[in-house]
Design an enzyme around this catalytic site. Structure first.
Site, PDB file in Angstrom:
ATOM      1  CG  ASP A 199       9.460  86.578  48.599  1.00 44.16           C
ATOM      2  OD1 ASP A 199       9.173  87.763  48.286  1.00 44.16           O
ATOM      3  OD2 ASP A 199       8.867  86.504  49.911  1.00 44.16           O
ATOM      4  CG  HIS A 248       9.280  90.307  51.551  1.00 44.94           C
ATOM      5  ND1 HIS A 248       9.563  88.432  51.049  1.00 44.94           N
ATOM      6  CD2 HIS A 248       9.778  90.798  52.510  1.00 44.94           C
ATOM      7  CE1 HIS A 248      10.443  89.264  52.063  1.00 44.94           C
ATOM      8  NE2 HIS A 248       9.991  89.898  53.036  1.00 44.94           N
ATOM      9  CB  SER A 255      12.804  89.567  54.060  1.00 37.58           C
ATOM     10  OG  SER A 255      12.214  88.616  54.807  1.00 37.58           O
TER      11      SER A 255
END
Length: 457
Positions: A266, A238, A347
């Protein structure tokens, strides 16, 4: 990843469990086994555990230094034992987990006659009503339904090996039951748990360092990798699409996304330019970098630490494997659920247990002030998806299987799916080999073909 759509504050609340159907155990109960047979401690050297990791384990799990070192060693051994028992038990295997201050390993089976085998391997045995394969089949049906249409108000579902159930977290029992109806699964195998969780993606080369996408958003490096002669790093899908350019922690030109999948999974990797050298390190944020020695996956209950560019170094435990989670952008399957906190910008960053790479940060709920739940994308499937080699202190973990698999088995004790510790010996093709770095054997990683992992003796 930092972006406006991901800055909503997630609510964290307790869960009230609602049984959708009774679990029939067919007369089977847990087996109170004798203490497992003693086994040799795994080769986790004191030097491989950074002060930063130990300090974070002490802070986040309430351990002193000796207890933290002992726990990591026990968890490493547990991962190896669990992998071997999963293979030998086959369809009778029902999952594994560690628990307690000493990370005691429990392995579940549907066959009471296998309890002795489990105990002899060094674990506690538990007999349950349903196999892991059966629950994975239920979860697969839920995943398929979610891919067709993401469920409303159903953020997370997973196999709970401790409860021998599939658990579906939902905003209400009605929302959970509606999802089960669409998926057409056996409700007698599923528990719906009320949850206010609202997961969202969080938005030298060194794990945990910041990088910037197209001069705007920020994410974190997962692990250094190579693909042939090309250097790069693994991160979250992402964070960027194929072609997205990146600048490094020093804001200098760094690389370009070569592969990216989100949602569904992901996963992503970035190829870096010649100014960036991959290192087998994870940023310890002022407390010493952590060396990456391999990628042996840990079991449920094991400790795990995370490095990210927003909140630095935090630890917790693995709660469930092979979890599915729904973000506003769609459903992600195959992630691992943890009690580690994280915030936007973390992330893509590193999850590591001891010296073993576990995965890259995907998303979660909560924050590092009040606590929360996070999810990571396991590293081994990411490496395999893109044909990458993890950069380790031993020279790298190969992930490219041979293009033409051998048609005849050469014989020997080496076997796919087995967790090998550094120093272990196997036979293969009439020769004996010594393991150079800890890993779980994958198809194509034969001792004769991967000198980074095996040395002929």
């Amino acid at each position: 990843m930092e972006r406006t759509t991901l800055r909503r504050r997630a609510l964290v609340a307790g869960t009230a469990t609602v049984a959708v159907g009774a679990l029939a155990l067919a007369g089977l109960t847990g087996v109170a086994s004798a203490d497992p047979a003693a086994t040799a401690a795994p080769p986790v050297s004191a030097d491989s555990l950074s002060p930063g990791m130990l300090a974070a384990l002490e802070r986040d799990l309430g351990l002193d230094e000796d207890a933290a070192r002992s726990r990591i060693a026990n968890e490493y051994r547990a991962a190896a034992v669990a992998a071997g028992l999963e293979k030998s038990l086959g369809a009778r295997y029902a999952g594994a987990r560690v628990s307690g201050a000493k990370a005691t390993l429990t392995v579940a089976t549907t066959d009471a006659s296998e309890a002795a085998r489990i105990t002899e391997a060094g674990a506690r045995a538990e007999v349950v009503g349903h196999s892991l394969d059966r629950f994975e089949g239920v979860k697969k049906s839920l995943d398929k339904a979610a891919l067709d249409k993401a469920p409303k108000n159903v953020p997370v579902w997973y196999v709970d090996v401790a409860a021998n159930r599939v658990v579906v977290n939902a905003a209400s029992p009605a929302a959970g039951q509606a999802f089960l109806k669409v998926a057409g699964v056996d409700r007698g195998l599923v528990t719906v748990a009320r949850s206010a969780e609202q997961p969202r993606a969080l938005a030298d080369i060194r794990g945990g360092d910041a990088y910037y996408m197209n001069g705007s958003g920020r994410c974190s490096v997962g692990f250094s990798v190579t693909r042939g002669t090309q250097n790069g790093f693994a991160t979250a899908g992402h964070c960027g699409r194929v072609g997205t350019t990146t600048n490094g922690v020093n804001q200098q030109a760094q690389g370009t996304f070569q592969g990216s999948t989100f949602p569904g999974r992901d996963i992503a990797w970035v190829a870096t330019n010649a100014n960036w050298t991959p290192r087998p390190l994870v940023n310890g944020y002022g407390r010493g970098d952590v060396t990456v020695a391999g990628s042996t996956a840990s079991v449920v209950g094991a400790s795990v630490c995370r490095s990210g560019s927003t909140t630095g170094w935090h630890c917790g435990t693995i709660q469930q494997l092979n979890t599915s989670v729904t973000y506003p952008e769609g459903t992600i399957s195959g992630v691992t659920r943890t009690s580690v906190c994280a915030e936007p910008g973390d992330s893509g960053g590193s999850y590591i247990s001891g010296s073993q790479a576990q995965g890259v940060t995907s998303g979660g709920s909560g924050n590092c002030s009040s606590g929360g739940t996070t999810y990571f994308q396991p590293i081994n499937p990411l490496l395999q998806a893109y044909g990458l080699t993890l950069v380790t202190s031993g020279g790298g973990t190969p992930t490219d299987p041979p293009t033409t698999p051998p048609t005849d088995s050469p014989g020997g004790t080496w076997a796919v799916g087995t967790a090998y510790a550094a120093g272990a010996t196997v036979t293969y093709g009439g020769a004996t080999y010594r393991c150079l770095q800890a890993h779980t054997a994958q198809p194509g990683w034969t001792p004769a073909d991967v000198p980074a992992l095996w040395q002929r003796v």
